[in-house]
Design a protein around this motif. Structure first.
Motif, mmCIF file in Angstrom:
data_model
loop_
_atom_site.group_PDB
_atom_site.id
_atom_site.type_symbol
_atom_site.label_atom_id
_atom_site.label_comp_id
_atom_site.label_asym_id
_atom_site.label_seq_id
_atom_site.Cartn_x
_atom_site.Cartn_y
_atom_site.Cartn_z
ATOM 1 N N LEU A 24 9.420 -16.521 0.716
ATOM 2 C CA LEU A 24 9.362 -15.077 0.461
ATOM 3 C C LEU A 24 7.957 -14.672 0.015
ATOM 4 O O LEU A 24 7.418 -13.652 0.475
ATOM 5 C CB LEU A 24 10.388 -14.680 -0.602
ATOM 6 C CG LEU A 24 11.856 -14.704 -0.167
ATOM 7 C CD1 LEU A 24 12.779 -14.603 -1.376
ATOM 8 C CD2 LEU A 24 12.134 -13.582 0.817
ATOM 9 N N LEU A 25 7.364 -15.466 -0.865
ATOM 10 C CA LEU A 25 5.994 -15.170 -1.312
ATOM 11 C C LEU A 25 5.013 -15.266 -0.146
ATOM 12 O O LEU A 25 4.092 -14.447 -0.037
ATOM 13 C CB LEU A 25 5.580 -16.118 -2.437
ATOM 14 C CG LEU A 25 6.281 -15.926 -3.777
ATOM 15 C CD1 LEU A 25 5.864 -17.015 -4.759
ATOM 16 C CD2 LEU A 25 5.983 -14.547 -4.349
ATOM 17 N N ALA A 26 5.206 -16.239 0.723
ATOM 18 C CA ALA A 26 4.320 -16.386 1.884
ATOM 19 C C ALA A 26 4.413 -15.166 2.802
ATOM 20 O O ALA A 26 3.399 -14.710 3.342
ATOM 21 C CB ALA A 26 4.662 -17.660 2.648
ATOM 22 N N ARG A 27 5.613 -14.628 2.951
ATOM 23 C CA ARG A 27 5.759 -13.410 3.766
ATOM 24 C C ARG A 27 5.045 -12.237 3.110
ATOM 25 O O ARG A 27 4.472 -11.398 3.794
ATOM 26 C CB ARG A 27 7.236 -13.080 3.982
ATOM 27 C CG ARG A 27 7.876 -14.061 4.938
ATOM 28 C CD ARG A 27 9.203 -13.635 5.506
ATOM 29 N NE ARG A 27 9.484 -12.255 5.716
ATOM 30 C CZ ARG A 27 9.199 -11.574 6.841
ATOM 31 N NH1 ARG A 27 8.585 -12.168 7.826
ATOM 32 N NH2 ARG A 27 9.541 -10.307 6.959
ATOM 33 N N LEU A 28 5.076 -12.181 1.779
ATOM 34 C CA LEU A 28 4.383 -11.094 1.083
ATOM 35 C C LEU A 28 2.863 -11.264 1.132
ATOM 36 O O LEU A 28 2.140 -10.282 1.022
ATOM 37 C CB LEU A 28 4.863 -10.986 -0.364
ATOM 38 C CG LEU A 28 6.241 -10.367 -0.538
ATOM 39 C CD1 LEU A 28 6.708 -10.488 -1.981
ATOM 40 C CD2 LEU A 28 6.230 -8.908 -0.105
ATOM 41 N N VAL A 29 2.393 -12.492 1.292
ATOM 42 C CA VAL A 29 0.951 -12.698 1.456
ATOM 43 C C VAL A 29 0.507 -12.101 2.793
ATOM 44 O O VAL A 29 -0.552 -11.480 2.882
ATOM 45 C CB VAL A 29 0.597 -14.204 1.375
ATOM 46 C CG1 VAL A 29 -0.822 -14.475 1.841
ATOM 47 C CG2 VAL A 29 0.785 -14.706 -0.045
ATOM 48 N N GLU A 30 1.332 -12.299 3.823
ATOM 49 C CA GLU A 30 1.002 -11.770 5.154
ATOM 50 C C GLU A 30 1.055 -10.247 5.188
ATOM 51 O O GLU A 30 0.198 -9.600 5.775
ATOM 52 C CB GLU A 30 1.966 -12.340 6.192
ATOM 53 C CG GLU A 30 1.846 -13.832 6.395
ATOM 54 C CD GLU A 30 2.963 -14.397 7.243
ATOM 55 O OE1 GLU A 30 3.810 -13.623 7.738
ATOM 56 O OE2 GLU A 30 3.002 -15.626 7.404
ATOM 57 N N ASN A 31 2.094 -9.662 4.595
ATOM 58 C CA ASN A 31 2.274 -8.203 4.550
ATOM 59 C C ASN A 31 2.523 -7.815 3.097
ATOM 60 O O ASN A 31 3.576 -8.112 2.559
ATOM 61 C CB ASN A 31 3.474 -7.775 5.410
ATOM 62 C CG ASN A 31 3.288 -8.146 6.857
ATOM 63 O OD1 ASN A 31 2.237 -7.892 7.435
ATOM 64 N ND2 ASN A 31 4.283 -8.774 7.444
ATOM 65 N N ASP A 32 1.569 -7.157 2.517
ATOM 66 C CA ASP A 32 1.589 -6.909 1.071
ATOM 67 C C ASP A 32 2.759 -6.061 0.593
ATOM 68 O O ASP A 32 3.216 -6.214 -0.519
ATOM 69 C CB ASP A 32 0.270 -6.262 0.645
ATOM 70 C CG ASP A 32 0.164 -6.128 -0.861
ATOM 71 O OD1 ASP A 32 0.613 -7.059 -1.569
ATOM 72 O OD2 ASP A 32 -0.341 -5.099 -1.332
ATOM 73 N N HIS A 33 3.265 -5.189 1.399
ATOM 74 C CA HIS A 33 4.270 -4.233 0.941
ATOM 75 C C HIS A 33 5.440 -4.242 1.922
ATOM 76 O O HIS A 33 5.450 -3.499 2.899
ATOM 77 C CB HIS A 33 3.611 -2.842 0.879
ATOM 78 C CG HIS A 33 4.194 -1.944 -0.150
ATOM 79 N ND1 HIS A 33 3.961 -2.115 -1.493
ATOM 80 C CD2 HIS A 33 5.002 -0.860 -0.039
ATOM 81 C CE1 HIS A 33 4.577 -1.167 -2.167
ATOM 82 N NE2 HIS A 33 5.220 -0.406 -1.307
ATOM 83 N N LEU A 34 6.446 -5.081 1.671
ATOM 84 C CA LEU A 34 7.616 -5.167 2.553
ATOM 85 C C LEU A 34 8.868 -4.732 1.813
ATOM 86 O O LEU A 34 9.007 -4.993 0.613
ATOM 87 C CB LEU A 34 7.823 -6.601 3.038
ATOM 88 C CG LEU A 34 6.814 -7.165 4.026
ATOM 89 C CD1 LEU A 34 7.124 -8.635 4.306
ATOM 90 C CD2 LEU A 34 6.837 -6.383 5.320
ATOM 91 N N SER A 35 9.772 -4.096 2.561
ATOM 92 C CA SER A 35 11.058 -3.751 1.962
ATOM 93 C C SER A 35 11.898 -5.022 1.842
ATOM 94 O O SER A 35 11.629 -6.030 2.486
ATOM 95 C CB SER A 35 11.787 -2.719 2.826
ATOM 96 O OG SER A 35 12.206 -3.313 4.042
ATOM 97 N N VAL A 36 12.927 -4.951 1.013
ATOM 98 C CA VAL A 36 13.794 -6.101 0.799
ATOM 99 C C VAL A 36 14.447 -6.522 2.117
ATOM 100 O O VAL A 36 14.516 -7.712 2.435
ATOM 101 C CB VAL A 36 14.858 -5.787 -0.279
ATOM 102 C CG1 VAL A 36 15.894 -6.898 -0.369
ATOM 103 C CG2 VAL A 36 14.187 -5.567 -1.621
ATOM 104 N N SER A 37 14.898 -5.567 2.914
ATOM 105 C CA SER A 37 15.539 -5.918 4.188
ATOM 106 C C SER A 37 14.532 -6.548 5.152
ATOM 107 O O SER A 37 14.886 -7.457 5.910
ATOM 108 C CB SER A 37 16.210 -4.698 4.820
ATOM 109 O OG SER A 37 15.270 -3.667 5.022
ATOM 110 N N GLU A 38 13.269 -6.106 5.140
ATOM 111 C CA GLU A 38 12.243 -6.717 5.985
ATOM 112 C C GLU A 38 11.945 -8.150 5.507
ATOM 113 O O GLU A 38 11.733 -9.047 6.317
ATOM 114 C CB GLU A 38 10.952 -5.895 5.968
ATOM 115 C CG GLU A 38 11.064 -4.562 6.676
ATOM 116 C CD GLU A 38 9.851 -3.664 6.440
ATOM 117 O OE1 GLU A 38 9.571 -2.834 7.328
ATOM 118 O OE2 GLU A 38 9.206 -3.795 5.381
#
Length: 150
Positions: A24-38
């Motif tokens: 989950l953290l790795a996905r947030l590194v790629e896209n800084d602002h994601l919704s919970v469903s994304e």
């Protein structure tokens, strides 16, 4: 203050111990602002399970959740990771210096794979027996299932 840092580090490392939370953290590194469903989309677990993982990350201070209307978005926060990296770097420096000292020691004294012949000309077998501490040698065992008679 030290107690506070210990608790923060404990929560940070506990949060990072799970592979799903790291993903989950790795996905947030790629896209800084994601919704919970994304965030939850590529995972084969339920949305409530993702929410529990996000709770752990949020409690550790690794993410911040922001609600806009009905959408909850997540973003990374740097402070807990910076503290964890500082802690890790301190120990990395210690081990690096220790390994440098070990390498210098090993390079100064070459090691020979062959052991030298004992000075008095004894064979290797006798030399190893003399280190056992008893001049009589080893006590022989009896064959399996049989006891020696007394």
């Amino acid at each position: 203050m030290v107690k506070y840092l210990d608790e923060t580090l404990d929560r940070t490392f506990a949060a990072l111990s799970d592979p799903t939370r790291r993903a989950l953290l790795a996905r947030l590194v790629e896209n800084d602002h994601l919704s919970v469903s994304e965030l939850a989309a590529p995972f084969a677990i339920s949305l409530p399970a993702i929410m529990k993982h996000l709770d752990v990350l949020s409690d550790a201070g690794l993410i911040v959740r922001e609600k806009t209307g009905r959408t909850v978005a997540c973003r990374l926060t740097a402070q807990p990771m910076e503290q964890a990296m500082n802690w890790l770097n301190r120990y990395a420096q210690f081990w690096s210096e220790s390994f440098d000292r070990l390498a210098a020691f090993v390079e100064d004294k070459p090691w020979s794979a062959q052991s030298p012949t004992p000075p008095n000309g004894q064979s290797k077998v006798r030399a190893s027996r003399s280190r056992a501490g008893s001049g009589r040698g080893r006590k022989k065992s009896s064959p399996p299932g049989r006891r020696p008679s007394s």
